[in-house]
Design an enzyme around this catalytic site. Structure first.
Site, PDB file in Angstrom:
ATOM      1  N   ASP A  10     -64.275 -39.914 -15.113  1.00  0.00           N
ATOM      2  CA  ASP A  10     -64.464 -38.828 -15.688  1.00  0.00           C
ATOM      3  C   ASP A  10     -64.722 -37.592 -15.638  1.00  0.00           C
ATOM      4  OD1 ASP A  10     -66.867 -38.812 -18.473  1.00  0.00           O
ATOM      5  OD2 ASP A  10     -68.177 -37.228 -16.685  1.00  0.00           O
ATOM      6  N   GLU A  12     -66.863 -33.769 -17.318  1.00  0.00           N
ATOM      7  CA  GLU A  12     -67.134 -32.445 -17.816  1.00  0.00           C
ATOM      8  C   GLU A  12     -66.919 -31.454 -17.730  1.00  0.00           C
ATOM      9  OE1 GLU A  12     -70.438 -33.291 -18.582  1.00  0.00           O
ATOM     10  OE2 GLU A  12     -69.735 -35.508 -17.666  1.00  0.00           O
ATOM     11  N   HIS A 150     -73.805 -37.528 -17.569  1.00  0.00           N
ATOM     12  CA  HIS A 150     -73.502 -35.600 -18.238  1.00  0.00           C
ATOM     13  C   HIS A 150     -73.165 -35.302 -16.373  1.00  0.00           C
ATOM     14  CE1 HIS A 150     -74.210 -37.165 -22.242  1.00  0.00           C
ATOM     15  NE2 HIS A 150     -75.385 -37.056 -22.083  1.00  0.00           N
ATOM     16  N   ASP A 155     -71.374 -40.639 -13.885  1.00  0.00           N
ATOM     17  CA  ASP A 155     -71.336 -41.646 -15.026  1.00  0.00           C
ATOM     18  C   ASP A 155     -69.984 -41.986 -14.984  1.00  0.00           C
ATOM     19  OD1 ASP A 155     -72.927 -39.804 -16.974  1.00  0.00           O
ATOM     20  OD2 ASP A 155     -71.450 -38.918 -18.149  1.00  0.00           O
TER      21      ASP A 155
END
Length: 205
Positions: A10, A12, A150, A155
């Protein structure tokens, strides 16, 4: 390669599109082998410019946190080493794959695994779920949780739990165990109305 032996990742980011100049600011990943978590990767990365207040509020990643972080280039060299030889999964993979490809292209690196999407798979396995957003699937599958969405590693960890819950559900409902990554890629692209037939066929092979 088995569907329960892969890396779930994941990102960000500073925004929605690397083509518009957005960069990654955190990457998190979980390595699964035969359904067990055997390794993790997490790093903040400094994109070289300030993140917006919206992104800071959304992710909890502030400019102060990024000030001392390694550059995107340094982190992505390490991450490229981490993912070599593994297939890859992300929730809404088209987003994460865009940033993975863009950040690796900047440093002249690549990866040798294939990519698939847990969001697409969840729409086929959990067709009666109210929503297929990650947080909703965590509630739907009743997997253990207790952190902040997040953030990249959390995540990735939650996606891994939902991923294993999906494989378990397929096994329990259809008797189709030990699926391959190629089968999962096929499932992700199968029309919803044809999923039942597909999984029943796999169980009988």
């Amino acid at each position: 390669m088995r569907a329960d032996s892969l890396i779930i990742l994941d990102f960000e980011t500073t925004g929605l599109s690397p083509d518009m100049g957005d960069r990654a600011i955190e990457v998190g990943a979980v390595r699964l082998e035969n359904g067990d978590v055997v390794d993790k990767f997490q790093a903040l990365m400094n994109p070289g410019f300030r993140v917006s207040s919206f992104i800071a509020d959304y992710t909890g990643i502030t400019n102060l946190m990024l000030a001392d972080a390694l550059s995107c280039e340094e982190v992505m060299h390490d991450f490229a080493d981490f993912i070599q030889g593994s297939n890859l999964i992300a929730h809404n993979a088209s987003f994460d794959k865009r940033f993975l490809d863009a950040e690796l292209a900047r440093i002249g690196r690549d990866y040798d695994g294939e990519f698939s999407c847990s969001l697409l798979v969840s729409r086929r396995v959990f067709q009666d779920a109210h929503s297929h957003k990650l947080g909703e699937l965590v509630n739907y599958t009743r997997v253990e949780s207790g952190g902040e969405f997040h953030r990249a590693l959390y995540d990735a960890e939650m996606t891994a739990k939902v991923w294993l819950a999906m494989l378990e559900d397929i096994g329990e409902r259809y008797g189709a165990f030990d699926l391959s990554f190629e089968q999962i890629k096929t499932l992700a692209k199968t029309p919803k109305k044809s999923v039942n037939t597909l999984l029943m066929n796999w169980a009988n092979i």
